[in-house]
Scaffold this active site. Structure first.
Site, PDB file in Angstrom:
ATOM      1  N   CYS A 282       0.604  -1.161  -0.004  1.00 63.21           N
ATOM      2  CA  CYS A 282       0.094   0.069  -0.004  1.00 63.21           C
ATOM      3  C   CYS A 282       0.918   1.409  -0.121  1.00 63.21           C
ATOM      4  O   CYS A 282       1.564   1.688  -1.099  1.00 63.21           O
ATOM      5  CB  CYS A 282      -0.999   0.027   1.176  1.00 63.21           C
ATOM      6  SG  CYS A 282      -2.434   1.076   0.851  1.00 63.21           S
TER       7      CYS A 282
ATOM      8  N   HIS B  64      -3.642  -5.545   0.937  1.00 62.46           N
ATOM      9  CA  HIS B  64      -3.135  -5.663   2.273  1.00 62.46           C
ATOM     10  C   HIS B  64      -2.978  -7.372   2.703  1.00 62.46           C
ATOM     11  O   HIS B  64      -3.859  -7.796   3.247  1.00 62.46           O
ATOM     12  CB  HIS B  64      -3.844  -4.910   3.328  1.00 62.46           C
ATOM     13  CG  HIS B  64      -3.710  -3.495   3.318  1.00 62.46           C
ATOM     14  ND1 HIS B  64      -2.326  -2.859   3.874  1.00 62.46           N
ATOM     15  CD2 HIS B  64      -4.284  -2.671   2.876  1.00 62.46           C
ATOM     16  CE1 HIS B  64      -2.718  -1.503   3.829  1.00 62.46           C
ATOM     17  NE2 HIS B  64      -3.558  -1.393   3.034  1.00 62.46           N
TER      18      HIS B  64
ATOM     19  N   GLU C  33      -1.285  -8.460   5.043  1.00 62.78           N
ATOM     20  CA  GLU C  33      -0.955  -8.771   6.506  1.00 62.78           C
ATOM     21  C   GLU C  33      -2.482  -8.669   6.991  1.00 62.78           C
ATOM     22  O   GLU C  33      -2.640  -8.796   8.399  1.00 62.78           O
ATOM     23  CB  GLU C  33      -0.341  -7.693   7.024  1.00 62.78           C
ATOM     24  CG  GLU C  33      -0.594  -6.292   7.288  1.00 62.78           C
ATOM     25  CD  GLU C  33      -0.735  -5.339   6.009  1.00 62.78           C
ATOM     26  OE1 GLU C  33      -0.954  -5.996   4.873  1.00 62.78           O
ATOM     27  OE2 GLU C  33      -1.232  -4.374   6.234  1.00 62.78           O
TER      28      GLU C  33
END
Lengths: 234, 83
Positions: free
Chosen positions: A86, A200, A202
């Protein structure tokens, strides 16, 4: 094997990224944007967030932070694997470690939603992530429209740098599946040892919370580094 | 009616804190440039129809006062050219 996660002033996905790496059994070192020595690391992640408040342009000021100098050097001298997520993607394009730029989303609004992606090009940086595989990951960005100056798109694909593309839920590469106006639905690119994506991984570490495809992506990246270090030492 | 091009430059008043400008100045200094101050503003280009330059300028000033700038904390300049 040590993986570094860099915190810039305004990073807000650094803790999540560290937690995700720990969940995958990685040993993590935290770096601060003022650090001028990377230490003994095998890979580094530039996490998501709003470094320097997104002032000037997303990632523009962070690209000049002190830590970027040894990072740039390590990429050049020893092809250090770097993963930008990002805002990390924005920082890497502003640092000219990746081609192109990220513009404000086409519709002018911040986007926070689940998104399907296709691996358009397999890479040894992501071991076991095969061409044509699909991922479901969250996106959350205001400036995520990937842009390349006219005439450079074909060579991006020719060089195998067009890594991830936004697709519909049934895997179709269509204009309607493009969430933000990125050229050619591009969600992630690779140049040498540097890779980055707007989604994302994560935030997709548990199927019960929507998707575990972040595990697939980050595991593939860690495995790529592991095999690389092993090859280098043998 | 003729077509006019207008340029509006909006800047923060000198006594208004500009965190974006301050952060940018700090990074420029860290890059080694001798910079005392950075103030961020907006450069807005408009194309519009009007009877004359003065009418176009009046319209653009009105747009700027009512939307493009916040007169409480910003100042602006307007330039109008016939196309």
């Amino acid at each position: 094997m040590n993986i570094a996660v860099v915190t810039f002033p305004g990073s807000n996905c650094d803790d999540d990224t560290v937690r995700a790496l720990h969940a995958l059994g990685a040993s993590v070192i935290r770096l601060w944007y003022r650090d001028r020595d990377l230490g003994g690391i095998d890979g580094v992640i530039l996490p998501g967030g709003f470094s320097y408040g997104d002032y000037l342009r997303g990632g523009a000021l962070a690209a000049q932070a002190p830590v970027m100098e040894p990072l740039r050097h390590a990429v050049r001298e020893r092809a250090l694997p770097v993963l930008g997520i990002c805002n990390g993607f924005q920082i890497l394009t502003e640092a000219k470690l990746l081609p192109g730029a990220l513009r404000p989303n086409r519709q002018g609004t911040f986007l926070s939603t689940w998104q399907h992606l296709r691996v358009t090009r397999a890479s040894s940086l992501f071991w076991g992530l095969r061409e044509g595989e699909y991922l479901r990951l969250p996106i959350a960005h205001g400036e995520g429209a990937y842009y390349l100056p006219p005439g450079q798109l074909a060579s991006l694909f020719d060089r195998g740098q067009a890594w991830l593309q936004y697709v519909s839920f049934d895997g179709q590469l269509t204009a309607a599946a493009n969430p933000n106006g990125s050229v050619a639905n591009l969600a992630g690119v690779i140049a040498g040892s540097v890779a980055a994506l707007m989604p994302h991984p994560e935030r997709a570490m548990d199927a019960a919370l929507g998707s575990a495809d972040g595990v697939r992506l980050l595991t593939a990246w860690l495995e790529g580094i592991r095999r690389r270090s092993r090859d280098a030492s043998s | 009616m003729a077509q006019f091009h207008a340029t509006v430059v909006v800047t923060l008043k000198p006594d208004i804190l500009d965190p974006a400008g301050d952060a940018t100045a700090q990074v420029l200094r860290q890059m080694g440039y001798l910079v005392d101050d950075v103030r961020m503003g907006k450069h807005i280009q408009l194309t519009l129809e009007a009877e004359s330059v003065s009418e176009a300028e009046a319209a653009v000033r009105q747009m700027t006062e009512s939307l493009l700038a916040n007169p409480v904390m910003e100042t602006y300049t307007v330039r109008v050219d016939a196309s």
